[in-house]
Design a protein around this motif. Structure first.
Motif, PDB file in Angstrom:
ATOM      1  N   LYS A 264       0.825  -1.212   0.000  1.00 30.82           N
ATOM      2  CA  LYS A 264       0.000   0.000   0.000  1.00 30.82           C
ATOM      3  C   LYS A 264       0.862   1.266   0.000  1.00 30.82           C
ATOM      4  O   LYS A 264       0.578   2.254   0.683  1.00 30.82           O
ATOM      5  N   SER A 265       1.931   1.201  -0.764  1.00 27.78           N
ATOM      6  CA  SER A 265       2.817   2.360  -0.918  1.00 27.78           C
ATOM      7  C   SER A 265       3.531   2.260  -2.253  1.00 27.78           C
ATOM      8  O   SER A 265       3.650   1.176  -2.834  1.00 27.78           O
ATOM      9  N   ILE A 266       3.995   3.402  -2.747  1.00 33.41           N
ATOM     10  CA  ILE A 266       4.749   3.429  -4.007  1.00 33.41           C
ATOM     11  C   ILE A 266       5.995   4.282  -3.815  1.00 33.41           C
ATOM     12  O   ILE A 266       6.088   5.071  -2.875  1.00 33.41           O
ATOM     13  N   ARG A 267       6.930   4.113  -4.722  1.00 31.71           N
ATOM     14  CA  ARG A 267       8.135   4.936  -4.718  1.00 31.71           C
ATOM     15  C   ARG A 267       8.296   5.538  -6.108  1.00 31.71           C
ATOM     16  O   ARG A 267       8.361   4.813  -7.109  1.00 31.71           O
ATOM     17  N   ARG A 268       8.334   6.863  -6.173  1.00 34.31           N
ATOM     18  CA  ARG A 268       8.531   7.523  -7.456  1.00 34.31           C
ATOM     19  C   ARG A 268       9.897   7.172  -8.039  1.00 34.31           C
ATOM     20  O   ARG A 268      10.830   6.859  -7.296  1.00 34.31           O
ATOM     21  N   ILE A 269      10.000   7.243  -9.347  1.00 35.05           N
ATOM     22  CA  ILE A 269      11.281   6.989  -9.998  1.00 35.05           C
ATOM     23  C   ILE A 269      12.282   8.055  -9.568  1.00 35.05           C
ATOM     24  O   ILE A 269      12.006   9.253  -9.627  1.00 35.05           O
ATOM     25  N   GLY A 270      13.436   7.608  -9.100  1.00 31.22           N
ATOM     26  CA  GLY A 270      14.484   8.512  -8.654  1.00 31.22           C
ATOM     27  C   GLY A 270      14.365   8.921  -7.208  1.00 31.22           C
ATOM     28  O   GLY A 270      15.225   9.641  -6.703  1.00 31.22           O
ATOM     29  N   ASP A 271      13.302   8.466  -6.524  1.00 29.06           N
ATOM     30  CA  ASP A 271      13.098   8.845  -5.131  1.00 29.06           C
ATOM     31  C   ASP A 271      13.733   7.810  -4.211  1.00 29.06           C
ATOM     32  O   ASP A 271      14.054   6.683  -4.620  1.00 29.06           O
ATOM     33  N   THR A 272      13.886   8.165  -2.948  1.00 27.49           N
ATOM     34  CA  THR A 272      14.455   7.243  -1.963  1.00 27.49           C
ATOM     35  C   THR A 272      13.459   6.885  -0.868  1.00 27.49           C
ATOM     36  O   THR A 272      13.786   6.110   0.019  1.00 27.49           O
ATOM     37  N   LYS A 273      12.271   7.468  -0.942  1.00 22.85           N
ATOM     38  CA  LYS A 273      11.286   7.201   0.105  1.00 22.85           C
ATOM     39  C   LYS A 273      10.000   6.647  -0.490  1.00 22.85           C
ATOM     40  O   LYS A 273       9.643   6.935  -1.636  1.00 22.85           O
ATOM     41  N   ASN A 274       9.316   5.856   0.319  1.00 20.16           N
ATOM     42  CA  ASN A 274       8.026   5.319  -0.083  1.00 20.16           C
ATOM     43  C   ASN A 274       6.916   6.290   0.304  1.00 20.16           C
ATOM     44  O   ASN A 274       7.003   6.988   1.319  1.00 20.16           O
ATOM     45  N   ARG A 275       5.858   6.313  -0.503  1.00 19.12           N
ATOM     46  CA  ARG A 275       4.718   7.187  -0.238  1.00 19.12           C
ATOM     47  C   ARG A 275       3.477   6.318  -0.054  1.00 19.12           C
ATOM     48  O   ARG A 275       3.154   5.498  -0.922  1.00 19.12           O
ATOM     49  N   PRO A 276       2.761   6.475   1.049  1.00 11.79           N
ATOM     50  CA  PRO A 276       1.567   5.666   1.275  1.00 11.79           C
ATOM     51  C   PRO A 276       0.473   6.015   0.272  1.00 11.79           C
ATOM     52  O   PRO A 276       0.321   7.178  -0.130  1.00 11.79           O
ATOM     53  N   ILE A 277      -0.305   5.024  -0.138  1.00 12.75           N
ATOM     54  CA  ILE A 277      -1.409   5.244  -1.085  1.00 12.75           C
ATOM     55  C   ILE A 277      -2.652   4.539  -0.574  1.00 12.75           C
ATOM     56  O   ILE A 277      -2.579   3.511   0.095  1.00 12.75           O
ATOM     57  N   ASP A 278      -3.785   5.109  -0.875  1.00 16.10           N
ATOM     58  CA  ASP A 278      -5.076   4.499  -0.569  1.00 16.10           C
ATOM     59  C   ASP A 278      -5.873   4.455  -1.862  1.00 16.10           C
ATOM     60  O   ASP A 278      -6.631   5.372  -2.181  1.00 16.10           O
TER      61      ASP A 278
END
Length: 467
Positions: A264-278
């Motif tokens: 239930k999370s994604i990581r943008r291309i080039g990013d180092t952190k995960n982002r929660p998604i609903d």
């Protein structure tokens, strides 16, 4: 060197071939601002032939308001150097182009004798990014928009309505044209997420090089030209993301999608952190999922994750009872759109429709009605002659409608009484409905609106075998 930049013929042919083989656009102007080199890739990026560009002033080729807007001319006039810089501009044809450019002057002995621009095309990426951002809250259909009285479609609607109560992933599969997105939008609009975004994306429409950034987003500097941009998962947060033709994603992207669903999370291309998604995922397939798995087009683990709720939309050939209400619906739709008053469809055309396998399903039927209503007068009934010629040849009953003893009246056929025609039409229609119900007299009578005794009378009258 100066003479080499003043006219194209002085350039050695091998250099031109080399420049045309390079996978970046190259545009060179001379000291007068005239184009002297314009390679094949730049021609493809900007949609112009070399003859449109060579030996012409840069201001005549592009829609710049002033020379200050042209980086090539700024490099020529002021020696300005731009590296890895994004630029959006218009050709004289009005085509919008977006590129990442390196622009710099050409120097000899400290003197500027021309300028060069090396370009990488990101026009498609920019367009897809804009389209994905605009495609929010487009769920306009509900279950009331699904037309059909057949048991097959009623069962699917019943199952789909149950799916509105939860947030579980849904897998909808069926042939092209059966209305899978109609069900997806109806599920979204019937759920607690209806006030949130509904985003639909056809996975087959995206090239592999772009799809990951479109789905998961990018951070600035992730690759050349990348900007800070949320992907479809973030844009659909709190709502529903429909992924059409999920089996067109490559295996690595399917694995990344599975991970996003599980965590239930994604990581943008080039990013180092995960982002929660609903996000609720509704995926669609245009074939049986087991076939996709067998042919390695769909990961088995992703299938099990997506198919918490599975909905199989039947093809039109398996619910021909819906032909009449669907036909009436589309006639009403195009009556309103075309300002016509077409009352309906002739019996011989409905019989012909009933005999077709409809490989394009409901979409094909709608296009058929729309095409016929483009050829009709204000208040005519749609008859066989209104169907396009290629369509008439396509249907299995085409020959039967052009033979003297059949329903369609050809130029060489003698006119029969209306009673004889109606009896032939009645016989043919009963045969078709009886065949649809595997010879079951009771169900056939029910669908025809007849009593069992009345149908049996007609079977004996016309010599129709129900076994």
């Amino acid at each position: 060197m100066l003479s080499q930049l003043t006219s194209l013929p002085h350039l050695h042919q091998s250099y031109i071939q080399l420049l045309d083989a390079i996978d970046v656009g190259i545009h060179v102007i001379n000291h007068e601002g005239l184009s002297v080199i314009y390679n094949k890739k730049m021609s493809e990026i900007e949609g112009m032939d070399k003859t449109d560009v060579l030996a012409k002033n840069i201001m005549d080729i592009f829609l710049f308001n002033s020379e200050e807007e042209s980086r090539l001319l700024q490099a020529l006039r002021k020696g300005a150097v731009r590296k890895n810089a994004k630029q959006t501009y218009f050709t004289y044809k009005g085509q919008q182009i977006t590129t990442i450019n390196d622009t710099f002057p050409l120097m000899i002995d400290g003197n500027i004798i021309g300028a060069v621009e090396i370009a990488k095309d990101i026009t498609k990426l920019e367009r897809l990014t804009r389209e994905s951002a605009w495609d929010k809250n487009e769920a306009k259909y509900t279950f009331d928009n699904i037309i059909g009285d057949s048991d097959a479609i009623k069962e699917v609607i019943h199952s789909a309505k149950k799916a509105t109560r939860t947030t579980s992933s849904v897998l909808i599969y069926g042939e092209t044209g059966t209305g899978k997105e109609l069900f997806a939008q109806s599920i979204h609009n019937g759920s607690a997420r209806s006030a949130k975004p509904f985003i639909s994306q056809n996975c087959a429409a995206l090239p592999d090089t772009l799809i990951e950034s479109i789905l998961f987003g990018t951070v600035k500097g992730a690759f050349t030209g990348a900007t800070e941009h949320p992907g479809l998962f973030e844009q659909a947060d709190g709502g529903t993301l429909m992924l059409d033709e999920i089996n067109s994603l490559n295996a690595s992207l399917q694995a990344k999608l599975l991970r996003a669903l599980q965590e239930k999370s994604i990581r943008r291309i080039g990013d180092t952190k995960n982002r929660p998604i609903d996000v609720r995922i509704i995926a669609t397939l245009n074939e049986d999922p087991l076939v996709s798995i067998e042919k390695k087009r769909l990961r088995e683990d992703l299938y099990y994750r997506l198919s918490v709720v599975s909905i199989a939309v039947p093809p039109l050939r398996k619910r021909k009872e819906d032909l009449a209400p669907l036909t009436a619906h589309f006639i009403n739709k195009y009556n309103r759109r075309f300002q016509l008053q077409v009352p309906g469809i002739a019996p011989e055309v409905m019989n012909l429709f009933a005999a077709s396998d409809w490989p394009g399903n409901v979409r094909e039927l709608e296009h058929m009605i729309e095409g016929a209503m483009n050829l009709i007068h204000y208040d005519e009934v749609i008859d066989y002659t209104h169907l396009p010629i290629h369509v008439r040849h396509k249907f299995p009953l085409y020959e039967s409608y052009t033979q003297p003893s059949k329903l369609y009246l050809s130029e060489t056929q003698s006119v029969r009484s209306l009673q004889a025609y109606m009896e032939d039409a009645e016989k043919l229609y009963i045969q078709q409905v009886l065949e649809q119900h595997q010879g079951n007299v009771t169900r056939t009578a029910e669908k025809l609106g007849l009593s069992r005794q009345s149908l049996q009378y007609r079977l004996r009258k016309y010599g129709i075998n129900s076994s």
